[in-house]
Every structure is written in structure tokens, then in C-alpha cells.
Design a protein around this motif. Sequence first.
Motif, short mmCIF file in Angstrom:
data_model
loop_
_atom_site.label_atom_id
_atom_site.label_comp_id
_atom_site.label_asym_id
_atom_site.label_seq_id
_atom_site.Cartn_x
_atom_site.Cartn_y
_atom_site.Cartn_z
N GLN A 3 -21.78 14.94 105.99
CA GLN A 3 -20.56 15.40 106.44
C GLN A 3 -19.75 16.38 105.82
O GLN A 3 -19.52 16.35 104.58
CB GLN A 3 -19.25 14.23 106.75
N GLY A 4 -19.34 17.34 106.67
CA GLY A 4 -18.45 18.41 105.97
C GLY A 4 -19.09 19.50 105.41
O GLY A 4 -18.88 20.51 104.82
N VAL A 5 -20.73 19.43 105.28
CA VAL A 5 -21.40 20.52 104.92
C VAL A 5 -22.04 21.38 105.79
O VAL A 5 -22.61 20.91 106.71
CB VAL A 5 -22.63 19.64 103.95
N VAL A 6 -21.81 22.57 105.60
CA VAL A 6 -22.23 23.47 106.49
C VAL A 6 -23.82 23.93 106.27
O VAL A 6 -23.98 24.40 105.14
CB VAL A 6 -21.58 24.85 106.52
N ALA A 7 -24.66 23.81 107.08
CA ALA A 7 -26.21 24.10 106.81
C ALA A 7 -26.29 25.73 106.74
O ALA A 7 -25.56 26.42 107.41
CB ALA A 7 -26.96 23.63 107.68
N PRO A 8 -27.12 26.17 106.08
CA PRO A 8 -27.38 27.46 105.89
C PRO A 8 -27.97 28.19 107.27
O PRO A 8 -28.66 27.49 107.94
CB PRO A 8 -28.19 27.87 104.77
N GLU A 9 -27.51 29.51 107.52
CA GLU A 9 -28.24 29.87 108.79
C GLU A 9 -29.46 30.20 108.80
O GLU A 9 -29.99 30.98 107.76
CB GLU A 9 -27.27 31.23 108.92
N THR A 10 -30.38 29.81 109.75
CA THR A 10 -31.83 29.97 109.73
C THR A 10 -32.15 31.34 110.31
O THR A 10 -31.19 32.04 111.16
CB THR A 10 -32.44 28.98 110.47
N PRO A 11 -33.42 32.09 110.18
CA PRO A 11 -33.66 33.38 110.94
C PRO A 11 -33.61 33.01 112.39
O PRO A 11 -33.53 33.94 113.10
CB PRO A 11 -35.00 33.56 110.21
N ARG A 12 -34.05 31.92 112.88
CA ARG A 12 -34.22 31.75 114.12
C ARG A 12 -32.71 31.64 114.91
O ARG A 12 -32.31 32.40 115.86
CB ARG A 12 -34.94 30.16 114.65
N GLU A 13 -31.65 31.19 114.35
CA GLU A 13 -30.29 31.22 114.65
C GLU A 13 -29.67 32.55 114.70
O GLU A 13 -29.06 33.02 115.42
CB GLU A 13 -29.39 30.35 113.70
N ARG A 14 -30.22 33.33 113.54
CA ARG A 14 -29.72 34.63 113.46
C ARG A 14 -30.38 35.58 114.48
O ARG A 14 -29.61 36.44 115.29
CB ARG A 14 -30.19 35.38 112.13
N ARG A 15 -31.54 35.30 114.92
CA ARG A 15 -32.27 36.11 116.19
C ARG A 15 -31.30 35.67 117.36
O ARG A 15 -31.10 36.30 118.27
CB ARG A 15 -33.59 35.82 116.44
N GLU A 16 -31.07 34.39 117.48
CA GLU A 16 -30.31 34.05 118.73
C GLU A 16 -28.82 34.62 118.74
O GLU A 16 -28.45 34.85 119.91
CB GLU A 16 -30.36 32.40 118.90
N LEU A 17 -28.35 34.55 117.76
CA LEU A 17 -26.93 35.30 117.70
C LEU A 17 -26.97 36.82 118.01
O LEU A 17 -26.26 37.20 118.91
CB LEU A 17 -26.31 35.10 116.31
#
Length: 165
Positions: A3-17
Motif C-alpha cells: 500500500q502506498g507504493v507507486v509502481a514504476p511506469e512500464t514501456p507498455r504503459e508509456r506507449r498507451e499514454l
Amino acid sequence: MKQGVVAPETPRERRELAGLEQDLEGSPLAGRPLRMRLRMFRPSADGYLASLGGPLPYMVRLREIAAKTAAHEEALSHAWHELAFECAGEPEEFARRWSELAASWSFAEVNDLIERHNRWYPVESRLPMDPKRGDYALVNGEDYRKRPLDVDWVLERFPVEIGAT
């Protein structure tokens, strides 16, 4: 799960954004508040049409079936009256020739549409089941299945007696 920990952004998430940002570039709604959409109603046909940008496949198919059936009725009416004029005073000859013509009339195209309608209408229209009947619910008090056009259909509308229509 932490809880409260932000996961690092993955390459897939960057492409989707990046894809979402590209979609928003040409959008007329970018930067503007969206209107509130109340969800306390059942979807209606006009709602479907508005959201999809056109009629659903079963709506188009039903319209085609109606148009092709009307065209067949018009052509058959013309053929019936023409044959009745040719065979005036010879009811047996008219009955024989009309029965032959009715049997040879091709309904292949409209019957293909009717067969597809009977197969896919319940799914495409989200037709509910009727537990009492053990089948799909009636549509306007009638079964959704359409009867294929055939010789009997022709002879119901245009009988072999000359004075009938």
C-alpha cells in the motif's frame, strides 16, 4: 500488494499514454468538461443509433428483408395480373401456369437474409429469454423468427383462382 507504493511506469504503459495523448490532440473535447451522463435508464434504439453512428446490423437486415419482400410482392402482383389477362376465360390454364410460375420464382436472396436474421437476431438485439416458454421472449407479441418465402407464401397472397385478387 504494497500500500502506498507507486509502481514504476512500464514501456507498455508509456506507449498507451502516448497513444492516448495522440488521440486527444485532434479531439474537439480536449480541455473541456464533459457533460454529465446519467445512467438511470434502459438503452433504447435511438440511443444505440446515436452511440454507434448508425443502425445495428439486425436493423439494416430487417429493412432489407422488408424492401426485398415488397419488391417480390410487386413483381408477383404484376405477373399475376398479366397472366390473368392472358388466360381470361381459361381458369384451368391460369391455375396451371400460375402454379408453375410460383414454383419457379426465386427467393434465394431474401431467404438468405431471413435465415441470417433467424440465426443472429436474438444475439444482436439482446433478446431476453422467457422462462415460461423456454425460448426467447416474443417481440411485439410474435415470435422473432421470420418465415422463409416459398410457393405457399406466393399462393397465400396470389391464389390460383382468377377472381380472387
